[in-house]
Scaffold this motif. Structure first.
Motif, mmCIF file in Angstrom:
data_model
loop_
_atom_site.group_PDB
_atom_site.id
_atom_site.type_symbol
_atom_site.label_atom_id
_atom_site.label_comp_id
_atom_site.label_asym_id
_atom_site.label_seq_id
_atom_site.Cartn_x
_atom_site.Cartn_y
_atom_site.Cartn_z
ATOM 1 N N ARG A 13 6.130 -2.756 -3.034
ATOM 2 C CA ARG A 13 6.009 -2.560 -1.593
ATOM 3 C C ARG A 13 4.580 -2.820 -1.148
ATOM 4 O O ARG A 13 3.635 -2.512 -1.880
ATOM 5 C CB ARG A 13 6.404 -1.137 -1.195
ATOM 6 N N TYR A 14 4.438 -3.381 0.042
ATOM 7 C CA TYR A 14 3.117 -3.645 0.618
ATOM 8 C C TYR A 14 3.038 -2.987 1.989
ATOM 9 O O TYR A 14 3.942 -3.143 2.809
ATOM 10 C CB TYR A 14 2.893 -5.154 0.755
ATOM 11 N N THR A 24 2.366 -0.903 -3.851
ATOM 12 C CA THR A 24 3.058 0.137 -4.606
ATOM 13 C C THR A 24 4.143 -0.461 -5.497
ATOM 14 O O THR A 24 5.061 -1.131 -5.015
ATOM 15 C CB THR A 24 3.708 1.160 -3.650
ATOM 16 N N MET A 25 4.024 -0.223 -6.788
ATOM 17 C CA MET A 25 5.094 -0.602 -7.708
ATOM 18 C C MET A 25 6.311 0.263 -7.423
ATOM 19 O O MET A 25 6.185 1.483 -7.269
ATOM 20 C CB MET A 25 4.630 -0.410 -9.159
ATOM 21 N N ASP A 26 7.490 -0.353 -7.361
ATOM 22 C CA ASP A 26 8.661 0.363 -6.869
ATOM 23 C C ASP A 26 9.871 0.168 -7.786
ATOM 24 O O ASP A 26 10.913 -0.315 -7.381
ATOM 25 C CB ASP A 26 8.977 -0.100 -5.445
ATOM 26 N N ARG A 27 9.698 0.568 -9.050
ATOM 27 C CA ARG A 27 10.821 0.661 -9.988
ATOM 28 C C ARG A 27 10.837 2.071 -10.581
ATOM 29 O O ARG A 27 10.751 2.254 -11.803
ATOM 30 C CB ARG A 27 10.701 -0.377 -11.108
ATOM 31 N N PRO A 28 10.921 3.093 -9.742
ATOM 32 C CA PRO A 28 10.768 4.464 -10.250
ATOM 33 C C PRO A 28 11.829 4.869 -11.257
ATOM 34 O O PRO A 28 11.567 5.712 -12.126
ATOM 35 C CB PRO A 28 10.842 5.318 -8.979
ATOM 36 N N LEU A 60 -3.730 0.532 -5.438
ATOM 37 C CA LEU A 60 -2.570 0.226 -6.283
ATOM 38 C C LEU A 60 -1.937 1.543 -6.701
ATOM 39 O O LEU A 60 -2.607 2.399 -7.306
ATOM 40 C CB LEU A 60 -2.984 -0.568 -7.513
ATOM 41 N N ALA A 61 -0.657 1.715 -6.400
ATOM 42 C CA ALA A 61 0.049 2.961 -6.684
ATOM 43 C C ALA A 61 1.385 2.673 -7.353
ATOM 44 O O ALA A 61 1.849 1.522 -7.391
ATOM 45 C CB ALA A 61 0.261 3.750 -5.392
ATOM 46 N N GLY A 62 2.015 3.726 -7.861
ATOM 47 C CA GLY A 62 3.345 3.624 -8.443
ATOM 48 C C GLY A 62 4.273 4.635 -7.805
ATOM 49 O O GLY A 62 3.915 5.813 -7.665
ATOM 50 N N ALA A 63 5.456 4.211 -7.400
ATOM 51 C CA ALA A 63 6.424 5.117 -6.785
ATOM 52 C C ALA A 63 7.015 6.053 -7.840
ATOM 53 O O ALA A 63 7.166 5.690 -9.009
ATOM 54 C CB ALA A 63 7.532 4.310 -6.113
#
Length: 285
Positions: A13-14, A24-28, A60-63
């Motif tokens: 996601r941006y 944001t990385m979005d493969r939680p 840079l974040a992770g979901a």
């Protein structure tokens, strides 16, 4: 405040929040394990932030519960065999090739090559890390200029269990003292956020509930600086690291990494030494 998002089906996601872009990385469901689709989506996100004149700082974040559990070695969406449009180098397409030719070409692109591109993004990047930051997750955090970690975050590079000397972007002796790097690799054990702070790998450790807010506060303070000043300061420090051997060190260890894969292919069940996702979990990775 303006915001724009990628399509919901994207693994990344941006969003732009004033002068800060949040990628944001979005493969939680898979602890943000990095398949190729995610890697190329991250690349697009970083390019988007670089091209946006309103953006001065990137987060840079992770979901979900974890920043990133590393390379995707076992999810249903694993796509290592598929071709993608190459962006980070001139090696040929890995798909349809065999042995070291395929693996070296792919990893030159999606691991070492991509990480080097992202490190050179001429805008500061802050990694906002919670939960697991393991193996390939380290590579993503390490290419960032600053790391803010939640108090529940942990860091690990367990790939020595595979008979491999470390992840492809081998920045270990630059992000922590060499003896700590050896302990980190030789044991494969988790390093807590507090320990990572003590050895200088992490800038701040904050309560989990405050991670996003505290990261954005830091990004906002940095965004008060002139864009050109930030870019030149980042370049100055990166050049100093390269003069200390980072660039050539990465090349050297990348070769050792692939020697290990080739050795495993000859002596074990597969290039990962038989350590699939289940075996790695049983080993505590």
């Amino acid at each position: 405040m303006s915001a724009a998002h990628t399509a919901p089906t994207s693994p990344v996601r941006y969003e732009r929040r004033g002068p800060v872009a949040v990628v944001t990385m979005d493969r939680p469901d898979y602890r943000n394990a990095q398949n190729s689709a995610m890697t190329y989506a991250l690349d697009r996100g970083f390019y988007r932030a670089a091209d946006d004149d309103e953006v001065k700082v990137v987060v840079l974040a992770g979901a979900g519960k974890h920043f990133s559990a590393g390379h995707d070695i076992g999810t249903p969406e694993r796509d290592a065999h598929l071709p993608f449009d190459r962006r980070a180098g001139l090696w040929w397409d890995h798909s349809g090739k065999e042995g070291a030719e395929s693996r070296f070409a792919r990893e030159s692109e999606v691991y070492l090559g991509m990480c080097r591109r992202w490190r050179e993004l001429p805008k500061p990047v802050i990694a906002s890390v919670q939960g697991a930051c393991v193996a390939g997750g380290l590579m993503l955090a390490w290419v960032c200029d600053l790391i803010v970690a939640s108090d529940d975050a942990f860091f690990a590079d367990p790939v020595v269990r595979m008979g491999i000397p470390g992840v492809e972007y081998f920045a270990h002796p630059w992000v922590m003292p060499p003896r700590i790097a050896k302990e980190f690799l030789f044991t494969g054990e988790r390093m807590s956020a507090q320990r990572a702070y003590e050895v200088g790998m992490v800038n701040q450790v904050v309560p989990r509930a405050e991670l996003a807010e505290r990261t954005m506060e830091l990004a906002a303070r940095m965004a008060e600086m002139p864009r050109m000043g930030l870019a030149l300061a980042k370049r100055a420090v990166n050049q100093a690291e390269d003069l200390q051997g980072l660039h050539t060190g990465l090349d050297s260890v990348f070769g050792l990494h692939h020697l290990a894969h080739a050795h495993n292919a000859e002596t074990a069940r597969d290039p990962l030494g038989g350590m699939d996702i289940r075996a790695m979990k049983q080993a505590g990775a």
